[in-house]
Design a protein around this motif. Structure first.
Motif, PDB file in Angstrom:
ATOM      1  N   TRP A   1      34.745  47.342  34.928  1.00  7.98           N
ATOM      2  CA  TRP A   1      35.738  46.392  35.658  1.00  7.98           C
ATOM      3  C   TRP A   1      35.819  45.116  34.856  1.00  7.98           C
ATOM      4  CZ3 TRP A   1      39.270  47.513  39.173  1.00  7.98           C
ATOM      5  CH2 TRP A   1      38.993  48.625  40.226  1.00  7.98           C
ATOM      6  N   TYR A   2      36.660  44.576  34.619  1.00  6.47           N
ATOM      7  CA  TYR A   2      36.839  43.347  33.864  1.00  6.47           C
ATOM      8  C   TYR A   2      37.605  42.435  34.893  1.00  6.47           C
ATOM      9  CZ  TYR A   2      35.645  45.000  29.415  1.00  6.47           C
ATOM     10  OH  TYR A   2      34.964  45.719  28.304  1.00  6.47           O
ATOM     11  N   ARG A   3      37.548  41.182  34.508  1.00  2.00           N
ATOM     12  CA  ARG A   3      38.102  40.096  35.393  1.00  2.00           C
ATOM     13  C   ARG A   3      38.664  39.105  34.479  1.00  2.00           C
ATOM     14  NH1 ARG A   3      34.246  37.415  39.601  1.00  2.00           N
ATOM     15  NH2 ARG A   3      33.382  36.581  37.806  1.00  2.00           N
TER      16      ARG A   3
ATOM     17  N   ARG B   1      39.215  37.520  29.362  1.00  2.00           N
ATOM     18  CA  ARG B   1      38.949  38.600  29.934  1.00  2.00           C
ATOM     19  C   ARG B   1      37.377  38.975  29.846  1.00  2.00           C
ATOM     20  NH1 ARG B   1      42.972  43.413  29.800  1.00  2.00           N
ATOM     21  NH2 ARG B   1      44.349  41.798  30.302  1.00  2.00           N
TER      22      ARG B   1
ATOM     23  N   VAL C   1      32.582  42.541  34.178  1.00  2.00           N
ATOM     24  CA  VAL C   1      32.020  42.533  35.391  1.00  2.00           C
ATOM     25  C   VAL C   1      31.105  43.456  35.863  1.00  2.00           C
ATOM     26  CG1 VAL C   1      32.558  42.259  37.980  1.00  2.00           C
ATOM     27  CG2 VAL C   1      34.207  41.325  36.528  1.00  2.00           C
TER      28      VAL C   1
ATOM     29  N   ASP D   1      36.002  33.867  42.237  1.00  7.37           N
ATOM     30  CA  ASP D   1      36.063  35.280  41.879  1.00  7.37           C
ATOM     31  C   ASP D   1      37.385  35.494  41.794  1.00  7.37           C
ATOM     32  OD1 ASP D   1      33.585  36.270  44.217  1.00  7.37           O
ATOM     33  OD2 ASP D   1      33.202  36.121  41.870  1.00  7.37           O
TER      34      ASP D   1
ATOM     35  N   TYR E   1      41.970  41.792  38.335  1.00  6.39           N
ATOM     36  CA  TYR E   1      40.731  42.657  37.765  1.00  6.39           C
ATOM     37  C   TYR E   1      41.326  43.949  37.043  1.00  6.39           C
ATOM     38  CZ  TYR E   1      37.732  40.123  40.760  1.00  6.39           C
ATOM     39  OH  TYR E   1      36.610  38.923  41.016  1.00  6.39           O
TER      40      TYR E   1
END
Length: 121
Positions: A36-38, A45, A48, A89, A93
Motif C-alpha cells: 500500500w502506498y499513500r 507517493r 506505507v 494520514d 491510497y
C-alpha cells in the motif's frame, strides 16, 4: 495481466478507522509482494505497508501500531486496516502487486486505481 480494483476509503474523523480493500484478478504466475502506498496532496507517493509472499509485513514508521496490512488468499484480496487516523494520514491510497507472469519472467508491478482517505473533523 493483473488487475487491481480498490474499495473503501472516505471521510473519517480523527481517531476513526477504515478498511481499504484491493481485489486482484487476471493472469498471475506468482506473487512476490503486495504493498500500500499513500500520496498526500502536493507530495510524493510513499510506501506505507508491505506484505511478502511469505506473509512478512513491514510498515512505515509513521503508521506502525495503527495500520495493519493483510491478505485473504482465498478471496484474492489485500486489505489495509487503518486505525487511530490522523489528519496527516489524508491522501490517495494505492495498492500494488509485484508479480511474475511466467516462471522466468521479470517482476511486474500492477497498480490499483487509488482511493481517497480524508481525515478531518
Amino acid at each position: 495481466q493483473a488487475q487491481l480494483v480498490q474499495s473503501g476509503g472516505g471521510l473519517v474523523q480523527p481517531g476513526g478507522s477504515l478498511r481499504l480493500s484491493c481485489v486482484v484478478s487476471g493472469s498471475i504466475f506468482s506473487i512476490y509482494s503486495m504493498e500500500w502506498y499513500r500520496q498526500a496532496p502536493g507530495k510524493q507517493r510513499d510506501l506505507v505497508a508491505t506484505v511478502t509472499s511469505d506473509g512478512i509485513t513491514n510498515y512505515a514508521d509513521s503508521v506502525k501500531g495503527r495500520f495493519t496490512i493483510s491478505r485473504d488468499n482465498a478471496q484474492n484480496t489485500l486489505y489495509l486496516q487503518v486505525n487511530s487516523l490522523k489528519p496527516e494520514d489524508t491522501g490517495v491510497y494505492y495498492c500494488t502487486l509485484r508479480h511474475r507472469r511466467a516462471p522466468s519472467s521479470t517482476l511486474y508491478t500492477a497498480w490499483g486505481q487509488g482511493t481517497q482517505v480524508t481525515v478531518s473533523s
